[in-house]
Design a protein around this motif. Structure first.
Motif, PDB file in Angstrom:
ATOM      1  N   PRO A 248      12.973  -9.640  -0.633  1.00 10.46           N
ATOM      2  CA  PRO A 248      11.760  -9.624   0.189  1.00 10.46           C
ATOM      3  C   PRO A 248      10.530  -9.924  -0.679  1.00 10.46           C
ATOM      4  N   PRO A 249       9.455 -10.389  -0.085  1.00 13.90           N
ATOM      5  CA  PRO A 249       8.235 -10.630  -0.857  1.00 13.90           C
ATOM      6  C   PRO A 249       7.776  -9.346  -1.551  1.00 13.90           C
ATOM      7  N   CYS A 250       7.314  -9.472  -2.761  1.00 16.64           N
ATOM      8  CA  CYS A 250       6.788  -8.331  -3.541  1.00 16.64           C
ATOM      9  C   CYS A 250       5.344  -8.628  -3.914  1.00 16.64           C
ATOM     10  N   PRO A 251       4.425  -8.544  -2.938  1.00 16.65           N
ATOM     11  CA  PRO A 251       3.026  -8.873  -3.243  1.00 16.65           C
ATOM     12  C   PRO A 251       2.427  -7.904  -4.264  1.00 16.65           C
ATOM     13  N   LEU A 252       1.463  -8.407  -4.990  1.00 21.97           N
ATOM     14  CA  LEU A 252       0.724  -7.648  -6.003  1.00 21.97           C
ATOM     15  C   LEU A 252       1.624  -7.127  -7.121  1.00 21.97           C
ATOM     16  N   THR A 253       2.648  -7.900  -7.443  1.00 25.12           N
ATOM     17  CA  THR A 253       3.469  -7.598  -8.604  1.00 25.12           C
ATOM     18  C   THR A 253       3.334  -8.760  -9.583  1.00 25.12           C
TER      19      THR A 253
ATOM     20  N   VAL B 194       0.841  -1.198   0.000  1.00 23.07           N
ATOM     21  CA  VAL B 194       0.000   0.000   0.000  1.00 23.07           C
ATOM     22  C   VAL B 194       0.880   1.254   0.000  1.00 23.07           C
ATOM     23  N   LEU B 195       0.683   2.096  -1.006  1.00 26.63           N
ATOM     24  CA  LEU B 195       1.488   3.307  -1.197  1.00 26.63           C
ATOM     25  C   LEU B 195       1.482   4.221   0.023  1.00 26.63           C
ATOM     26  N   PRO B 196       2.589   4.923   0.273  1.00 25.69           N
ATOM     27  CA  PRO B 196       2.617   5.881   1.384  1.00 25.69           C
ATOM     28  C   PRO B 196       1.635   7.032   1.174  1.00 25.69           C
ATOM     29  N   GLU B 197       1.263   7.280  -0.065  1.00 25.36           N
ATOM     30  CA  GLU B 197       0.295   8.336  -0.338  1.00 25.36           C
ATOM     31  C   GLU B 197      -1.063   8.044   0.295  1.00 25.36           C
ATOM     32  N   VAL B 198      -1.357   6.777   0.550  1.00 25.01           N
ATOM     33  CA  VAL B 198      -2.615   6.428   1.214  1.00 25.01           C
ATOM     34  C   VAL B 198      -2.601   6.953   2.650  1.00 25.01           C
TER      35      VAL B 198
ATOM     36  N   PRO C  96       7.335   6.410 -11.218  1.00 22.37           N
ATOM     37  CA  PRO C  96       6.143   7.171 -10.831  1.00 22.37           C
ATOM     38  C   PRO C  96       4.962   7.061 -11.799  1.00 22.37           C
ATOM     39  N   LEU C  97       5.227   6.854 -13.065  1.00 21.87           N
ATOM     40  CA  LEU C  97       4.134   6.783 -14.036  1.00 21.87           C
ATOM     41  C   LEU C  97       3.829   5.363 -14.509  1.00 21.87           C
ATOM     42  N   ALA C  98       4.723   4.426 -14.232  1.00 20.13           N
ATOM     43  CA  ALA C  98       4.568   3.070 -14.756  1.00 20.13           C
ATOM     44  C   ALA C  98       3.520   2.248 -14.017  1.00 20.13           C
ATOM     45  N   GLY C  99       3.307   2.542 -12.741  1.00 20.95           N
ATOM     46  CA  GLY C  99       2.415   1.709 -11.948  1.00 20.95           C
ATOM     47  C   GLY C  99       3.115   0.485 -11.383  1.00 20.95           C
ATOM     48  N   ILE C 100       4.403   0.372 -11.650  1.00 20.45           N
ATOM     49  CA  ILE C 100       5.187  -0.735 -11.107  1.00 20.45           C
ATOM     50  C   ILE C 100       5.694  -0.302  -9.731  1.00 20.45           C
ATOM     51  N   PRO C 101       5.509  -1.139  -8.722  1.00 23.27           N
ATOM     52  CA  PRO C 101       5.958  -0.752  -7.380  1.00 23.27           C
ATOM     53  C   PRO C 101       7.462  -0.444  -7.322  1.00 23.27           C
TER      54      PRO C 101
ATOM     55  N   GLY D 206     -11.195   3.964  -3.759  1.00 24.23           N
ATOM     56  CA  GLY D 206     -10.544   4.406  -4.999  1.00 24.23           C
ATOM     57  C   GLY D 206      -9.157   3.817  -5.154  1.00 24.23           C
ATOM     58  N   PHE D 207      -8.406   3.773  -4.057  1.00 25.66           N
ATOM     59  CA  PHE D 207      -7.070   3.188  -4.113  1.00 25.66           C
ATOM     60  C   PHE D 207      -7.153   1.712  -4.465  1.00 25.66           C
ATOM     61  N   ALA D 208      -8.051   0.980  -3.810  1.00 24.70           N
ATOM     62  CA  ALA D 208      -8.182  -0.456  -4.071  1.00 24.70           C
ATOM     63  C   ALA D 208      -8.564  -0.711  -5.528  1.00 24.70           C
ATOM     64  N   ALA D 209      -9.464   0.107  -6.062  1.00 27.41           N
ATOM     65  CA  ALA D 209      -9.868  -0.052  -7.459  1.00 27.41           C
ATOM     66  C   ALA D 209      -8.707   0.243  -8.404  1.00 27.41           C
ATOM     67  N   ALA D 210      -7.961   1.313  -8.126  1.00 26.53           N
ATOM     68  CA  ALA D 210      -6.812   1.668  -8.970  1.00 26.53           C
ATOM     69  C   ALA D 210      -5.750   0.584  -8.923  1.00 26.53           C
ATOM     70  N   LEU D 211      -5.476   0.064  -7.739  1.00 24.22           N
ATOM     71  CA  LEU D 211      -4.482  -0.995  -7.595  1.00 24.22           C
ATOM     72  C   LEU D 211      -4.892  -2.239  -8.378  1.00 24.22           C
ATOM     73  N   THR D 212      -6.162  -2.596  -8.294  1.00 21.91           N
ATOM     74  CA  THR D 212      -6.671  -3.754  -9.038  1.00 21.91           C
ATOM     75  C   THR D 212      -6.484  -3.557 -10.538  1.00 21.91           C
ATOM     76  N   LEU D 213      -6.813  -2.374 -11.037  1.00 24.15           N
ATOM     77  CA  LEU D 213      -6.657  -2.088 -12.469  1.00 24.15           C
ATOM     78  C   LEU D 213      -5.193  -2.128 -12.901  1.00 24.15           C
ATOM     79  N   ILE D 214      -4.311  -1.600 -12.068  1.00 22.56           N
ATOM     80  CA  ILE D 214      -2.885  -1.589 -12.405  1.00 22.56           C
ATOM     81  C   ILE D 214      -2.328  -3.001 -12.486  1.00 22.56           C
ATOM     82  N   VAL D 215      -2.638  -3.820 -11.470  1.00 26.03           N
ATOM     83  CA  VAL D 215      -2.125  -5.197 -11.466  1.00 26.03           C
ATOM     84  C   VAL D 215      -2.686  -5.971 -12.649  1.00 26.03           C
TER      85      VAL D 215
END
Length: 193
Positions: free
Chosen positions: A85-90, A40-44, A114-119, A180-189
């Motif tokens: 380390p584990p990289c979940p949701l990648t 979960v991004l620090p921006e959250v 920052p623009l790629a959506g890759i963690p 909104g964050f959860a929806a955006a994360l789902t779309l990115i993955v």
């Protein structure tokens, strides 16, 4: 109606946290953890804290950015020693893209993050595996990652100032932001599959 009557209890608690040393520690730790493994991004965290107490926004934004860069350096150092380390949701495609970018650009590859959506953690791990130079990676990270987090935090701070009269709606704001964050994360993955 007085400000206290219009203010939600949740908002008051969040504002107290944002003003405290614990709020600063939370922002820095969240940034650090996300750069190592946390999905979960620090921006959250900043979305909750900077809006709750805009005066604390600049301090919290810098703390989150510093924590993130420090976490990226930790991921770099671990990967350099063969520990990932584990990289979940990648996704495999994310890792392959970062491998190509890092091979082609070295430490500067992180500028795509920052623009790629890759963690960010994926860039940090690959940079460590490729041994692109810890100092070079730290500088590139501060420019790309740090700038994005501070800019987002300041934008959220400005939003908190503008929405000051709506403090009684802080709970619904957090719910909407989280959804909104959860929806955006789902779309990115999904987009990177």
């Amino acid at each position: 109606m007085s400000d206290n009557l219009r203010d939600s209890r949740l908002h008051r608690r969040a504002a107290r946290l944002a003003r405290s040393q614990w709020g600063t520690a939370l922002a820095a730790t969240w940034g650090f953890a996300e750069a190592v493994s946390w999905p979960v991004l620090p921006e959250v965290a900043l979305a909750g804290l900077c809006v709750a107490d805009p005066k604390s926004g600049p301090r919290l934004s810098v703390a989150a950015a510093a924590g993130s860069v420090a976490g990226g350096l930790t991921s770099y150092a671990l990967a350099e020693r063969g520990v990932v380390p584990p990289c979940p949701l990648t996704t495999r495609r994310m890792h392959d893209t970062v491998a190509t970018q890092t091979r082609d650009e070295g430490a500067r590859a992180v500028r795509h993050q920052p623009l790629a959506g890759i963690p960010y953690k994926v860039y940090a791990v690959r940079a460590g595996q490729e041994r692109v130079g810890a100092m070079s990676f730290a500088q590139a990270s501060a420019r790309a990652r740090g700038t994005r987090i501070v800019t987002a935090g300041l934008a959220l701070t400005a939003f908190g100032v503008a929405a000051r009269s709506q403090r009684h709606r802080y709970g619904p704001y957090l719910l909407t932001t989280g959804t909104g964050f959860a929806a955006a994360l789902t779309l990115i993955v999904r987009g990177w599959r």
